[in-house]
Design an enzyme around this catalytic site. Structure first.
Site, PDB file in Angstrom:
ATOM      1  N   HIS A  77       0.838  -1.206   0.000  1.00 19.55           N
ATOM      2  CA  HIS A  77       0.000   0.000   0.000  1.00 19.55           C
ATOM      3  C   HIS A  77       0.871   1.255   0.000  1.00 19.55           C
ATOM      4  CE1 HIS A  77      -3.656   2.344   1.301  1.00 19.55           C
ATOM      5  NE2 HIS A  77      -2.699   3.148   1.739  1.00 19.55           N
ATOM      6  N   GLU A  78       1.797   1.331   0.939  1.00 16.66           N
ATOM      7  CA  GLU A  78       2.625   2.533   1.036  1.00 16.66           C
ATOM      8  C   GLU A  78       3.534   2.685  -0.182  1.00 16.66           C
ATOM      9  OE1 GLU A  78       1.749   4.661   3.049  1.00 16.66           O
ATOM     10  OE2 GLU A  78       0.522   3.386   4.334  1.00 16.66           O
ATOM     11  N   HIS A  98       1.690   4.479  -2.909  1.00 15.11           N
ATOM     12  CA  HIS A  98       1.790   5.932  -2.755  1.00 15.11           C
ATOM     13  C   HIS A  98       3.141   6.414  -3.285  1.00 15.11           C
ATOM     14  CE1 HIS A  98      -1.847   6.870  -0.600  1.00 15.11           C
ATOM     15  NE2 HIS A  98      -1.567   6.109   0.444  1.00 15.11           N
ATOM     16  N   HIS A 140       3.371   6.608  -7.018  1.00 14.53           N
ATOM     17  CA  HIS A 140       2.621   7.770  -7.509  1.00 14.53           C
ATOM     18  C   HIS A 140       3.499   9.018  -7.451  1.00 14.53           C
ATOM     19  CE1 HIS A 140      -1.679   9.722  -7.429  1.00 14.53           C
ATOM     20  NE2 HIS A 140      -1.092   9.847  -8.601  1.00 14.53           N
TER      21      HIS A 140
END
Length: 676
Positions: free
Chosen positions: A467-468, A471, A474
């Site tokens: 998940h991290e 980020h 991105h």
């Protein structure tokens, strides 16, 4: 190709942070920036991108490069000295940015540029950056005069202080509690990994036996496995009452701060012409208005609650039939849920742990990113660090370095709980045409290595890492050269979780797990029977998990949308629970007092973003389900639409470019095992 900036200034030098000089250094930078902004406005009768935006971007970057390592250290290596310096600087930074947002001459200069002939020839990213900047000025009260302007500044200042204090209280309340146990019979049921960690923590404090804390790697195993119900109750009560009047020291109680934060946010929204803070929040998001958010959450709740009720009925029936337990207390839920998971699927998170050593998980994560997005990732050995566990990696594409990231993976004292990605440096084009490359911080709080064993992660922790990293991708794979819309900058907040939740999907794909999992001693892959059980258990109690997140989202949004002077925060959360939840926590539970996302983070009237973006991420992943989860063409398409464009185009537009249509909730409900 223009030269990239990859020199001594491209990474923070943590060892150079001298706490005693932080405030005076900040004063110098702010004074210089204020003079430079004034000169820039005064000398710009016909502003251009080069004469207005680039110099201001440089000033912002200089300030960020100074403040970024300090803010980061305050979160990951907190100390009385760094906290004092950080809090002394916050009011100055808030004042600087408030005055910047209300600088009418600067606002007029940006508007003049947006209306100039040059504007017709600006890139899509430059145009979007101008549009967003002008809107930010307007939402910062640039049109305010006199008393309203002064009051807005006062509110901004106070909210900054309150948010910092809220977070500090949660950290301090969490760290103030511990449980020391010397009788091993009190710890039956706990897995070896939890016992080893607790023993290691006790030894670090010079104690015999075992030491437990409210940090999640210590707390969760007790709640999930400890046969000792009084111990579970004691830890649950301590965790659920952190920073409240129901437990711990009165000085950490966040109740008064919550009331003041809500009142000030509402007043700020009214000053800016909004009915409430929720409408102000939505003004920069994908959602059109507050009612659309409420309708979205209520729709998901009505479609998910029957599934949650079935989950609870199954759990109650199991606890009664197998353990003769008539009533499930809050501190029993995780324990009997874990028993039920093992009964239904013969699987526990602890069984999976040996197959997820940190290094293997990292290499698997990098394999996924390299295959999908055409990048290579290498570890750097020589860099300035603030802790021995921190790693630094460089990402390259087609042989050229494009980004770097720090990884700080393990829980420890003086480190804020949770997991997050933050921007360290932003990709942008400099005035001399060189390219500054992005750098990210990735922070988690995983179970650390114990003794001579490597760090062994639960599958939940593996998912958090993915998940991290989403980020991070991105932020790091952006191709935008305009800082205010580069990477995660300028992305609508309710779309910012799209890449992060998207990456989680690979943690459940056998083809990907072949690279992610491997026994820490033998290297053997995850056995087929364990893999089958894990995939079968993927949606275990997903209905209850869904309504829990919807409870948080509705509580947050309604709190800000329906605010009235003197309103009871507890009454709002109780009402939301009666609507969407299937279990009610004890009356002493004060979840809201440690809800840092909305009171000390960026999610105020925006926690719904997790569910909003999960619709996008599930729908985006369904394209890979159709075309192959390692389909490189589809991966490059996701990279070049969603990741590369950052905030340079509206999120809805980028999603439609990738998926070929508007998003649908069907994939989310299907992935969650909830009938569409």
């Amino acid at each position: 190709m223009s030269q990239s900036v990859w020199d001594a200034t491209s990474l923070p030098v943590f060892s150079a942070v001298k706490v005693q000089t932080i405030e005076s250094e900040l004063d110098k930078i702010l004074a210089h920036n204020q003079q430079a902004i004034e000169a820039c406005v005064t000398n710009n009768t016909q502003p251009t991108w080069e004469s207005l935006v680039l110099p201001l971007d440089q000033l912002h970057d200089d300030l960020n490069n100074f403040w970024s390592p300090i803010s980061h250290l305050n979160s990951v290596k907190n100390s009385p000295e760094i906290r004092e310096a950080y809090n002394a600087c916050l009011p100055k930074l808030t004042q600087f940015y408030t005055e910047l947002g209300q600088n009418k001459a600067l606002y007029q200069a940006y508007k003049a540029l947006a209306e100039s002939d040059q504007a017709k020839h600006l890139s899509v990213a430059q145009t979007e950056a101008l549009t967003q900047t002008i809107k930010d000025f307007e939402l910062s009260g640039v049109g305010l005069e006199g008393a309203a302007k002064q009051r807005y500044a006062e509110i901004s200042q106070r909210l900054s202080e309150l948010g910092s204090q809220f977070g500090e209280n949660v950290l301090d309340a969490t760290q103030a509690w511990s449980k020391h146990i010397t009788d091993e019979s009190e710890l039956s049921g706990l897995p070896e990994s939890a016992l080893d960690q607790a023993k290691q923590m006790a030894q670090a404090k010079g104690l015999d036996g075992w030491l437990f804390t409210l940090d999640l790697p210590s707390y969760i195993p007790v709640m999930s496995y400890a046969d000792n119900a009084p111990l579970r109750e004691e830890m649950y009560r301590a965790y659920a009452t952190r920073a409240s009047d129901q437990g711990g020291e009165a000085k950490f109680d966040n109740a008064g701060l919550i009331d003041e934060i809500l009142a000030l946010r509402h007043e700020m929204a009214e000053i800016l012409g909004f009915e409430n803070y929720a409408e102000l929040s939505v003004a920069t998001k994908m959602a059109d208005n507050g009612q659309q958010v409420i309708d979205f959450l209520n729709d998901l709740a009505s479609r998910s609650k029957p599934s949650a009720e079935q989950d609870l009925a199954q759990l109650k029936a199991f606890a009664k039939a197998e353990y003769e337990v008539e009533n499930l207390n809050a501190w029993d839920m995780s324990y009997y849920s874990e028993k039920l998971r093992q009964h239904e699927y013969s699987l526990s998170q602890e069984e999976l742990r040996p197959y997820f050593p940190m290094n293997k998980v990292l290499s698997g994560l990098f394999h996924v990113a390299q295959t999908l997005f055409g990048v290579a990732i290498r570890e750097e050995q020589d860099f300035d660090s603030y802790h021995k566990d921190v790693k630094l990696f460089t990402i390259s594409k087609e042989g050229e370095d494009v980004a770097r990231f720090y990884l700080d993976p393990y829980a420890r004292e003086a480190k804020r709980g949770g997991a997050w990605m933050d921007s360290c440096r932003t990709r942008r084009r400099l005035s001399d045409n060189r390219l500054q490359l992005p750098v990210a911080y990735l922070v988690c709080n995983f179970t650390p290595p114990i003794g001579d064993k490597p760090a062994l992660l639960t599958h939940d922790e593996v998912t958090t890492l993915f998940h991290e990293f989403g980020h991070g991708l991105h932020h790091m794979l952006t191709q935008v050269d305009v800082s205010s819309v580069s990477g995660i900058n300028g992305v609508a907040w309710d779309a910012v979780e799209l890449p992060s939740q998207f990456m989680e999907n690979w943690c459940y794909e056998p083809e990907a797990l072949a690279h992610i999992a491997g026994h820490f001693e033998t290297g053997e892959p995850l056995p087929a029977d364990l893999l089958d059980k894990m995939l079968a258990a993927k949606n275990f109690q997903s209905g209850m998990q869904m309504v829990r997140q919807l409870e948080f989202s509705l509580f947050d949004f309604r709190l800000h949308k329906e605010y009235q002077a003197g309103m009871s925060v507890q009454a709002v959360i109780d009402e939301v629970r009666s609507q969407v939840a299937v279990t009610a926590p004890p009356s002493f539970n004060r979840f809201q007092n440690s809800f840092s996302h909305i009171f000390a983070g960026g999610y105020a009237a925006g926690y719904y973003s997790y569910k909003w973006a999960e619709v996008l991420s599930a729908d985006a992943f369904s394209k890979f389900e159709e075309e192959g989860i390692f389909n490189t063409v589809t991966g490059a398409h996701f990279r070049d639409t969603i990741l590369a464009n950052g905030g340079s185009r509206p999120a809805a537009e980028l999603f439609a470019d990738f998926r070929g249509r508007e998003p649908s909730t069907d994939a989310l409900l299907r992935h969650s095992g909830i009938a569409a």
